[in-house]
Design a protein around this motif. Structure first.
Motif: not given
Length: 585
Positions: A186-202, A252-259
């Protein structure tokens, strides 16, 4: 237990925790004061207004995705509203919000390194330097740094969970993880998704033998977070269509454009930029080299373990202390991904670099601090030599990087698209609104506004009744004048906060805009040119012609009343707060 044992135990706990608490308090205080010192300097219209106006909107009774929309920054604006409510609406309180998070981040880093066996001095050192690169470059509340804070808190709790042997504490932490993840998102989607993925792996690796118990706790936390969001959705009367379009679809559209841009250009540009500014970004190369060296040692253990017992023992110790080194590399990866995927200044996206260096230091201490040579003299000399060299390199590099960051980034306020030079910016003290008294003025060259212009705008609306619509970036003016915020988006950024002019979603947004003018009975249109003539549009290149319906209204029913620097005040001949007969409602 004998009666005297309680006293001994209490003294033992006191002796263990008193130094840590004292150092934590020092970190909190220094982190706050350091961030306040630099955070008060400079004004960038778009960046400095977003959370300020968002907090004012919440205090005024407005609700996200009902009265206005935004792609992120939901939690920061609610926190800002709460802090405004407690301490008042002014620039000092605004900067204090960011400074408190800077101090809290330093404290978190301190205890995080302690989890991995860091000494008080070493943990304090890297925690203190983390306050240089976390919130201080920006200095005022922003969604990126809040997301980083909660993302790091998420990783901190996950590591604490796998390190603790207390079942109840482990369960409580696991339940809290989804809640912290939601706070970061709810603060910002990035870097949250990367941190959540790291926590899931840990968690998946560390708790592979207790996956069922872990899943139950995570499910309970997810259920609690989901029910809370569902309750807020209904209590606040959030519009699902607005939520879907402006919080999910447009980002999501902004993210796709930036990718596509990242793959084709930004990756190489970022690497080139970091190399050219190596004094600021040297930890990336240093940690990466040490990580590769550590990995090589582990591989050597298996390659030559049969003939070289020393390498075998070294490889074993490296394996034992490899997790902090891996974690250090992933922290740098999160920073790098954030930098290349966002439009921010690169210097604002590396708040984890000193945590990474600290973890690397701890990992090397664990390996070289346990030399098992048969000769005690050789062992002692080897340990001291290797550890001294490694410590000198890491501590020296950290101090060099922090000093350069302070001088080149924090002192110049370059993150806000201008270079602040004290002597250049010193001049006759300009009058400014009382709420901005804590602000030290400095602005991008293209921005023509001054504190005196803000004061004249405030004076104008003290003498005139009626709401205004600001077509510009300095939405702090709504709070400074005590008027309700009219804009249906929190800030202007085509493609991110509002649809582009050619988008199928644009007509609906323009209808929302015109409806907002009617709803708030707008009497004045204030146009701010954040970029100097001949451009005269907002920081993200929005001007009056971008909204044909509003442009038509101004051309037919508006006349210029006042002009203050970049601000033009237009009064509507037939304003929304009058009836067809011309009577005020």
């Amino acid at each position: 237990m004998l009666p005297g044992d309680n006293i001994v135990l209490a003294n033992d706990i006191k002796n263990r925790f008193s130094p840590a608490i004292t150092l934590s308090f020092i970190l909190l205080l220094v982190g706050i004061l350091y961030c306040l010192y630099y955070g008060r300097i400079g004004y960038m219209p778009q960046d400095h207004s977003t959370v300020f106006d968002g907090g004012w909107r919440i205090l005024s009774g407005q609700v996200p995705f009902h009265d206005f929309t935004l792609p992120n920054a939901i939690l920061p604006i609610y926190l800002q509203a709460f802090i405004f409510k407690l301490f008042g609406i002014n620039w000092f309180v605004y900067c204090l919000h960011a400074a408190i998070f800077n101090g809290l981040f330093c404290v978190l880093v301190f205890f995080f390194l302690r989890i991995f066996g860091g000494t008080l001095r070493l943990s304090f050192f890297y925690a203190l330097l983390s306050g240089v690169v976390f919130y201080t470059p920006f200095g005022i509340p922003v969604q990126d740094q809040h997301a980083y804070f909660f993302t790091f808190l998420l990783i901190f709790l996950a590591c604490l969970s796998i390190r603790t042997s207390r079942p109840l504490l482990k369960q409580l932490i696991s339940i809290s993880l989804p809640v912290v993840t939601v706070s970061a998102f709810l603060s910002k989607q990035i870097p949250t998704i990367f941190g959540a993925a790291l926590v899931g792996a840990i968690l998946l690796v560390a708790e592979r033998r207790n996956l069922i118990a872990l899943a139950r706790s995570l499910l309970a936390g997810t259920l609690a977070a989901s029910l809370s969001l569902w309750a807020l959705y209904h209590i606040l009367g959030i519009d699902f269509e607005l939520l879907k379009v402006y919080f999910f679809q447009l980002p999501a559209e902004t993210g796709r454009d930036r990718m596509a841009w990242v793959i084709s250009r930004n990756f190489a540009d970022t690497i080139e930029y970091m190399i050219s500014h190596w004094q600021l970004f040297s930890p990336f190369a240093l940690v990466t080299m040490l990580f590769l060296g550590g990995t090589l040692l582990v591989c050597l253990r298996f390659i030559i373990s049969g003939t070289r017992p020393h390498w075998k023992a070294l490889g074993r110790r490296m394996e034992k202390h490899l997790f902090p080194l891996f974690l250090a590399q992933f922290f740098l990866l999160i920073c790098f991904l954030f930098v290349i995927l966002t439009n921010n200044q690169r210097e604002n996206g590396v708040p984890l670099i000193f945590i990474s260096l600290g973890l690397t230091h701890l990992s090397l201490q664990g390996v070289w601090g346990q030399d098992r040579s048969n000769d005690p003299t050789v062992r002692s000399l080897r340990q001291r030599s290797v550890l001294s060299l490694m410590s000198f390199i890491l501590i020296g590099s950290s101090l060099w990087c922090a000093w350069n960051f302070d001088r080149r980034v924090n002192a110049t306020r370059m993150v806000h698209d201008f270079i602040y030079k004290k002597k250049t910016n010193e001049g006759p003290q300009q009058e400014k609104p009382g709420a901005l008294s804590f602000l030290v003025w400095g602005a991008p060259k293209s921005y023509r506004g001054t504190p005196e212009h803000f004061l004249r705008i405030v004076d104008f609306f003290q003498r005139h009744t009626g709401n205004f619509y600001l077509l510009g970036d300095s939405s702090v003016l709504y709070a400074l004048t005590g008027r309700l915020s009219v804009n249906p988006v929190l800030w202007f950024h085509p493609g991110e906060t509002l649809p582009r002019a050619g988008s199928p979603l644009f007509p609906a947004f323009q209808d929302r805009l015109m409806e907002a003018l009617r709803k708030y009975r707008v009497r004045y249109i204030v146009i701010e040119g954040s970029r100097a003539a001949p451009y005269n549009f907002t920081w993200s290149k929005v001007n009056l012609a971008y909204f044909p319906a509003l442009d038509d209204l101004v051309q037919k029913k508006g006349h210029e009343l006042e002009h203050f620097g970049p601000f033009t005040i237009i009064e509507l001949i037939m304003p929304f707060d009058t009836d067809p007969a011309g009577n005020r409602k």
